[in-house]
Design a protein around this motif. Structure first.
Motif, PDB file in Angstrom:
ATOM      1  N   UNK A   1       0.842  -1.212   0.000  1.00  0.00           N
ATOM      2  CA  UNK A   1       0.000   0.000   0.000  1.00  0.00           C
ATOM      3  C   UNK A   1       0.871   1.254   0.000  1.00  0.00           C
ATOM      4  N   UNK A   2       1.886   1.232   0.852  1.00  0.00           N
ATOM      5  CA  UNK A   2       2.764   2.412   0.969  1.00  0.00           C
ATOM      6  C   UNK A   2       3.489   2.676  -0.353  1.00  0.00           C
ATOM      7  N   UNK A   3       3.915   1.594  -1.000  1.00  0.00           N
ATOM      8  CA  UNK A   3       4.617   1.740  -2.291  1.00  0.00           C
ATOM      9  C   UNK A   3       3.653   2.295  -3.351  1.00  0.00           C
ATOM     10  N   UNK A   4       2.441   1.762  -3.384  1.00  0.00           N
ATOM     11  CA  UNK A   4       1.469   2.226  -4.389  1.00  0.00           C
ATOM     12  C   UNK A   4       1.154   3.706  -4.171  1.00  0.00           C
ATOM     13  N   UNK A   5       0.992   4.089  -2.917  1.00  0.00           N
ATOM     14  CA  UNK A   5       0.686   5.501  -2.615  1.00  0.00           C
ATOM     15  C   UNK A   5       1.892   6.393  -2.874  1.00  0.00           C
ATOM     16  N   UNK A   6       3.068   5.909  -2.495  1.00  0.00           N
ATOM     17  CA  UNK A   6       4.290   6.709  -2.667  1.00  0.00           C
ATOM     18  C   UNK A   6       4.271   7.973  -1.826  1.00  0.00           C
ATOM     19  N   UNK A   7       3.600   7.912  -0.684  1.00  0.00           N
ATOM     20  CA  UNK A   7       3.425   9.101   0.151  1.00  0.00           C
ATOM     21  C   UNK A   7       4.402   9.144   1.340  1.00  0.00           C
ATOM     22  N   UNK A   8       5.312   8.173   1.400  1.00  0.00           N
ATOM     23  CA  UNK A   8       6.306   8.190   2.480  1.00  0.00           C
ATOM     24  C   UNK A   8       5.794   7.601   3.780  1.00  0.00           C
ATOM     25  N   UNK A   9       4.580   7.923   4.121  1.00  0.00           N
ATOM     26  CA  UNK A   9       3.928   7.355   5.311  1.00  0.00           C
ATOM     27  C   UNK A   9       2.425   7.372   5.056  1.00  0.00           C
ATOM     28  N   UNK A  10       1.703   6.662   5.899  1.00  0.00           N
ATOM     29  CA  UNK A  10       0.231   6.628   5.812  1.00  0.00           C
ATOM     30  C   UNK A  10      -0.309   7.215   7.110  1.00  0.00           C
ATOM     31  N   UNK A  11      -1.331   8.045   7.014  1.00  0.00           N
ATOM     32  CA  UNK A  11      -1.869   8.669   8.231  1.00  0.00           C
ATOM     33  C   UNK A  11      -2.682   7.670   9.052  1.00  0.00           C
ATOM     34  N   UNK A  12      -3.557   6.947   8.386  1.00  0.00           N
ATOM     35  CA  UNK A  12      -4.432   6.024   9.116  1.00  0.00           C
ATOM     36  C   UNK A  12      -4.651   4.774   8.286  1.00  0.00           C
ATOM     37  N   UNK A  13      -4.374   3.636   8.912  1.00  0.00           N
ATOM     38  CA  UNK A  13      -4.492   2.345   8.220  1.00  0.00           C
ATOM     39  C   UNK A  13      -5.571   1.536   8.929  1.00  0.00           C
ATOM     40  N   UNK A  14      -6.582   1.124   8.182  1.00  0.00           N
ATOM     41  CA  UNK A  14      -7.722   0.411   8.771  1.00  0.00           C
ATOM     42  C   UNK A  14      -7.730  -1.059   8.360  1.00  0.00           C
ATOM     43  N   UNK A  15      -8.185  -1.916   9.273  1.00  0.00           N
ATOM     44  CA  UNK A  15      -8.508  -3.285   8.888  1.00  0.00           C
ATOM     45  C   UNK A  15      -9.864  -3.182   8.186  1.00  0.00           C
ATOM     46  N   UNK A  16      -9.931  -3.547   6.917  1.00  0.00           N
ATOM     47  CA  UNK A  16     -11.121  -3.240   6.112  1.00  0.00           C
ATOM     48  C   UNK A  16     -12.369  -3.972   6.618  1.00  0.00           C
ATOM     49  N   UNK A  17     -12.186  -5.223   7.030  1.00  0.00           N
ATOM     50  CA  UNK A  17     -13.307  -6.044   7.538  1.00  0.00           C
ATOM     51  C   UNK A  17     -12.782  -6.946   8.660  1.00  0.00           C
ATOM     52  N   UNK A  18     -13.662  -7.336   9.586  1.00  0.00           N
ATOM     53  CA  UNK A  18     -13.214  -8.320  10.582  1.00  0.00           C
ATOM     54  C   UNK A  18     -13.074  -9.723   9.978  1.00  0.00           C
ATOM     55  N   UNK A  19     -13.567  -9.886   8.749  1.00  0.00           N
ATOM     56  CA  UNK A  19     -13.615 -11.191   8.068  1.00  0.00           C
ATOM     57  C   UNK A  19     -12.259 -11.504   7.413  1.00  0.00           C
ATOM     58  N   UNK A  20     -11.842 -12.777   7.483  1.00  0.00           N
ATOM     59  CA  UNK A  20     -10.602 -13.190   6.815  1.00  0.00           C
ATOM     60  C   UNK A  20     -10.903 -14.075   5.618  1.00  0.00           C
ATOM     61  N   UNK A  21     -10.347 -13.722   4.467  1.00  0.00           N
ATOM     62  CA  UNK A  21     -10.528 -14.532   3.239  1.00  0.00           C
ATOM     63  C   UNK A  21      -9.195 -15.190   2.870  1.00  0.00           C
ATOM     64  N   UNK A  22      -9.274 -16.244   2.059  1.00  0.00           N
ATOM     65  CA  UNK A  22      -8.044 -16.903   1.605  1.00  0.00           C
ATOM     66  C   UNK A  22      -7.270 -15.976   0.654  1.00  0.00           C
ATOM     67  N   UNK A  23      -5.955 -16.174   0.642  1.00  0.00           N
ATOM     68  CA  UNK A  23      -5.118 -15.446  -0.319  1.00  0.00           C
ATOM     69  C   UNK A  23      -4.896 -16.370  -1.510  1.00  0.00           C
ATOM     70  N   UNK A  24      -5.379 -15.992  -2.665  1.00  0.00           N
ATOM     71  CA  UNK A  24      -5.204 -16.810  -3.858  1.00  0.00           C
ATOM     72  C   UNK A  24      -4.921 -15.875  -5.028  1.00  0.00           C
ATOM     73  N   UNK A  25      -3.638 -15.777  -5.381  1.00  0.00           N
ATOM     74  CA  UNK A  25      -3.246 -14.939  -6.511  1.00  0.00           C
ATOM     75  C   UNK A  25      -3.728 -13.496  -6.332  1.00  0.00           C
ATOM     76  N   UNK A  26      -3.799 -13.059  -5.112  1.00  0.00           N
ATOM     77  CA  UNK A  26      -4.219 -11.697  -4.742  1.00  0.00           C
ATOM     78  C   UNK A  26      -5.621 -11.354  -5.244  1.00  0.00           C
ATOM     79  N   UNK A  27      -6.472 -12.393  -5.369  1.00  0.00           N
ATOM     80  CA  UNK A  27      -7.870 -12.160  -5.762  1.00  0.00           C
ATOM     81  C   UNK A  27      -8.561 -11.364  -4.647  1.00  0.00           C
ATOM     82  N   UNK A  28      -9.080 -10.169  -4.998  1.00  0.00           N
ATOM     83  CA  UNK A  28      -9.709  -9.299  -3.990  1.00  0.00           C
ATOM     84  C   UNK A  28     -11.067  -9.808  -3.533  1.00  0.00           C
TER      85      UNK A  28
END
Ligand SMILES: NC(=O)c1ccc[n+]([C@@H]2O[C@H](COP(=O)([O-])OP(=O)(O)OC[C@H]3O[C@@H](n4cnc5c(N)ncnc54)[C@H](OP(=O)(O)O)[C@@H]3O)[C@@H](O)[C@H]2O)c1
Length: 304
Positions: free
Chosen positions: A98-125
């Motif tokens: 995320x930090x690399x994509x933003x290229x902003x040096x730092x992030x002000x606030x980082x949130x856990x998007x959902x309490x739910x956990x999904x499998x990681x498969x080829x970075x499928x969102x």
């Protein structure tokens, strides 16, 4: 920024954030994401200083580019991004992406998007099986994900951490093991889903309430009030949010509507009460589906 107050984040020392922000969700395809930069830039030019993105939106890169092109000093802009539900096992790597994509040096606030956990498969969102069911990763507990986010916070590359789509039930479970209290919870909140109980619960714990899907512009009462104050329905609703101390996130890709949305009327107490009276516990965005679940979790699991 127009007449938008700053809001303090009590659980992050003296940190302040703008009291209203621009949402940057821009569709589900890379082609749609690329269209976001010009309207993010126009919002910055209009005076927005809070930008809400997420790894899952695919717009972090364009948020970063718009910030740099705006010429506005980085420290004057508050950037929220979010850890996606399928990155629960790669929390540190996800932050770096995320930090690399933003290229902003730092992030002000980082949130856990959902309490739910999904499998990681080829970075499928949006990981789903052949029947269309979400592929949950039951080995991922949000308490453990939070503990990793706390370690990232300690690195100093993010100023504060928080959550999204949590309820009193899930936040209570999180706080049982958390060392750091979430500074904010971003939830669906609008006049049809005023979430007053959750808002008060947050307030008692110094957690800022942030809203998404903030507007229900077609409601007849809201339309009537818009005529009375000579503004748009969106401005009526955003003024209602701000009056409650809620930080609304509202997306507009149109420069005129962006300007409207940060120039808000002051509603009388009676008119604020009319908007509050529209509450009917109705979700419009993330709803429970015919299978009795929202993205693989039941209402009971979500604490809804
Ligand atoms: N944490 C989460 O799970 C989550 C979930 C959903 C959304 N979000 C965040 O919240 C943001 C906003 O959510 P949202 O898009 O659901 O709700 P929204 O901001 O209430 O609605 C956006 C829509 O309203 C229109 N609009 C904005 N201002 C207007 C105005 N003054 N008059 C008429 N139409 C207006 C926009 O159209 P134009 O662009 O044409 O103006 C757009 O179609 C997202 O971008 C994202 O950052 C977070």
């Amino acid at each position: 920024m127009a007449n938008i107050p700053k809001v303090k984040l009590p659980n992050a020392g003296g940190l302040e954030m703008p009291g209203l922000g621009l949402g940057t969700w821009s569709g589900t395809t890379p082609e749609q994401w690329t269209t976001s930069k010009p309207w993010i830039l126009s919002a910055l030019k209009s005076g927005y200083r809070l930008l809400d993105t997420a790894y899952g939106y695919g717009t972090e890169q364009y948020v970063g580019e718009a910030i740099r092109e705006s010429g506005i000093p980085r420290e004057e802009i508050f950037v929220i991004t979010k850890l996606p539900w399928h990155h629960g096992r790669i929390v540190h790597e996800s932050f770096e992406r995320s930090l690399k994509a933003l290229g902003t040096g730092y992030i002000d606030l980082w949130l856990m998007h959902f309490p739910i956990g999904m499998v990681y498969d080829n970075d499928d969102r949006d990981p789903k099986d052949a029947e269309g069911n979400y592929r949950l990763d039951d080995g991922v507990r949000f308490q453990d994900v939070w503990a990793e986010m706390e370690k990232v916070l300690a690195s100093g590359k993010v100023s504060a951490i928080g959550v999204s789509n949590f309820s009193v039930k899930t936040l209570t479970a999180l706080l049982e093991t958390a060392k750091v209290v979430s500074v904010l919870n971003q939830v669906e909140l609008h006049p049809y889903l005023a979430q007053e109980e959750l808002r008060k619960w947050h307030e008692e714990r110094g957690i800022v309430t942030c809203s998404y899907t903030s507007t229900v512009r077609g409601d007849p009462t809201v339309v009537e009030l818009a005529q009375k104050y000579s503004v748009s329905p969106a401005q009526i609703i955003l003024a209602w949010h701000v009056s409650r101390g809620v930080v609304p996130i509202c997306k507009s890709s149109n420069a005129e509507r962006q300007r409207d949305n940060i120039n808000l009327p002051t509603l009388s107490a009676e008119d604020l009460a009319r908007v509050s009276a529209l509450d009917r516990y109705e979700r419009l965005c993330n709803k429970i589906g015919p299978d009795g679940k929202m993205s693989g979790w039941t209402a009971e699991q979500l604490g809804w």
